[in-house]
Design a protein around this motif. Structure first.
Motif, PDB file in Angstrom:
ATOM      1  N   VAL A  87       0.829  -1.209   0.000  1.00 43.42           N
ATOM      2  CA  VAL A  87       0.000   0.000   0.000  1.00 43.42           C
ATOM      3  C   VAL A  87       0.859   1.254   0.000  1.00 43.42           C
ATOM      4  O   VAL A  87       2.003   1.270   0.490  1.00 43.42           O
ATOM      5  N   THR A  88       0.290   2.313  -0.567  1.00 45.12           N
ATOM      6  CA  THR A  88       0.888   3.645  -0.542  1.00 45.12           C
ATOM      7  C   THR A  88      -0.172   4.634  -0.042  1.00 45.12           C
ATOM      8  O   THR A  88      -1.324   4.256   0.194  1.00 45.12           O
ATOM      9  N   ALA A  89       0.229   5.884   0.056  1.00 41.31           N
ATOM     10  CA  ALA A  89      -0.712   6.909   0.513  1.00 41.31           C
ATOM     11  C   ALA A  89      -1.940   6.980  -0.388  1.00 41.31           C
ATOM     12  O   ALA A  89      -3.033   7.356   0.062  1.00 41.31           O
ATOM     13  N   ALA A  90      -1.788   6.605  -1.634  1.00 43.61           N
ATOM     14  CA  ALA A  90      -2.915   6.630  -2.576  1.00 43.61           C
ATOM     15  C   ALA A  90      -3.997   5.615  -2.228  1.00 43.61           C
ATOM     16  O   ALA A  90      -5.113   5.681  -2.761  1.00 43.61           O
ATOM     17  N   ASP A  91      -3.688   4.679  -1.361  1.00 41.38           N
ATOM     18  CA  ASP A  91      -4.680   3.678  -0.934  1.00 41.38           C
ATOM     19  C   ASP A  91      -5.459   4.132   0.301  1.00 41.38           C
ATOM     20  O   ASP A  91      -6.341   3.406   0.770  1.00 41.38           O
ATOM     21  N   THR A  92      -5.133   5.316   0.813  1.00 46.29           N
ATOM     22  CA  THR A  92      -5.919   5.882   1.911  1.00 46.29           C
ATOM     23  C   THR A  92      -7.340   6.140   1.427  1.00 46.29           C
ATOM     24  O   THR A  92      -7.544   6.842   0.424  1.00 46.29           O
TER      25      THR A  92
END
Lengths: 117, 109
Positions: A87-92
């Motif tokens: 996961v990355t911040a874009a998966d928030t």
């Protein structure tokens, strides 16, 4: 009345795996006519179907996430689960579980998952 | 993938006015079209399914119409509680690969 409830950690570190479970009540996840799915909504943005699973374990995933998504089902607990890897911040996002066959509208209340170190 | 396009992005209107929201599909979705209302911090709430069938408990001031690729949600007389974001959704195919429009925000003028 069919009800769905998401559960899982609200905070996940970058590069780790997001794991959520949806518990179904008021109906059987083993229904031969139903698929169950996950939908997500990043803050301030629109809705995206992540994928769906049948009680037999048959799955399909959104091609944009396909390589990172795994869904599973536990009929003994009337639950299905989502794992999203790397996961990355874009998966928030707020993650919703839902029944995705038949009359739409059977969703959980959603759970916010934040990706941050 | 079926792409759903909503217009306008934002609709400014006064209480009591009629609101008309549009949704276009990139290919026919038959009658498998739904509308949702979403307010801040809440899950989407189903308003309409099957193009024109109101969900349980939904006011008669909400109505849906259309067919094939062009659909409309009409709010006959806007109430204060109707100011929200509205999404259209298609659920046409098997397996059910839902897709949603980008939303129309109905705001107070």
């Amino acid at each position: 009345q069919l009800q769905l409830q998401e559960s899982g950690p609200g905070l996940v570190k970058p590069s780790e795996t997001l794991s959520l479970t949806c518990t179904v009540s008021g109906g059987s996840i083993s229904s031969s006519t139903d698929y169950w799915g996950w939908i997500r909504q990043p803050p301030g943005k629109g809705l995206e179907l992540i994928g769906g699973i049948y009680y037999s374990g048959s799955t399909y995933y959104n091609p944009s996430l396909n390589s990172r998504v795994t869904m599973s089902v536990d009929t003994s607990k009337n639950q299905f689960s989502l794992k999203l890897s790397s996961v990355t911040a874009a998966d928030t996002a707020v993650y919703y579980c839902a029944r995705i066959t038949g009359t739409p509208g059977h969703w959980g209340q959603g759970t916010l998952v934040t990706v941050s170190s | 993938e079926i792409v759903m396009t909503q217009s306008p992005a934002t609709l400014s209107a006064s209480p009591g006015e009629r609101a008309t929201l549009s949704c276009r599909a990139s290919q026919s979705v038959s009658s498998n079209l739904a509308w949702y209302q979403q307010k801040p911090g809440q899950a989407p709430r189903l308003l309409i399914y099957g193009v024109s069938t109101r969900a349980t408990g939904i006011s008669a001031r909400f109505s849906g119409s259309g067919s094939g690729t062009e659909f409309t949600l009409t709010i006959s007389s806007l109430q204060s509680e109707d100011f929200a974001i509205y999404y259209c959704q298609q659920y046409n195919y098997w397996p059910p690969m839902w897709t949603f429009g980008q939303g129309t925000k109905v705001e107070i003028k």
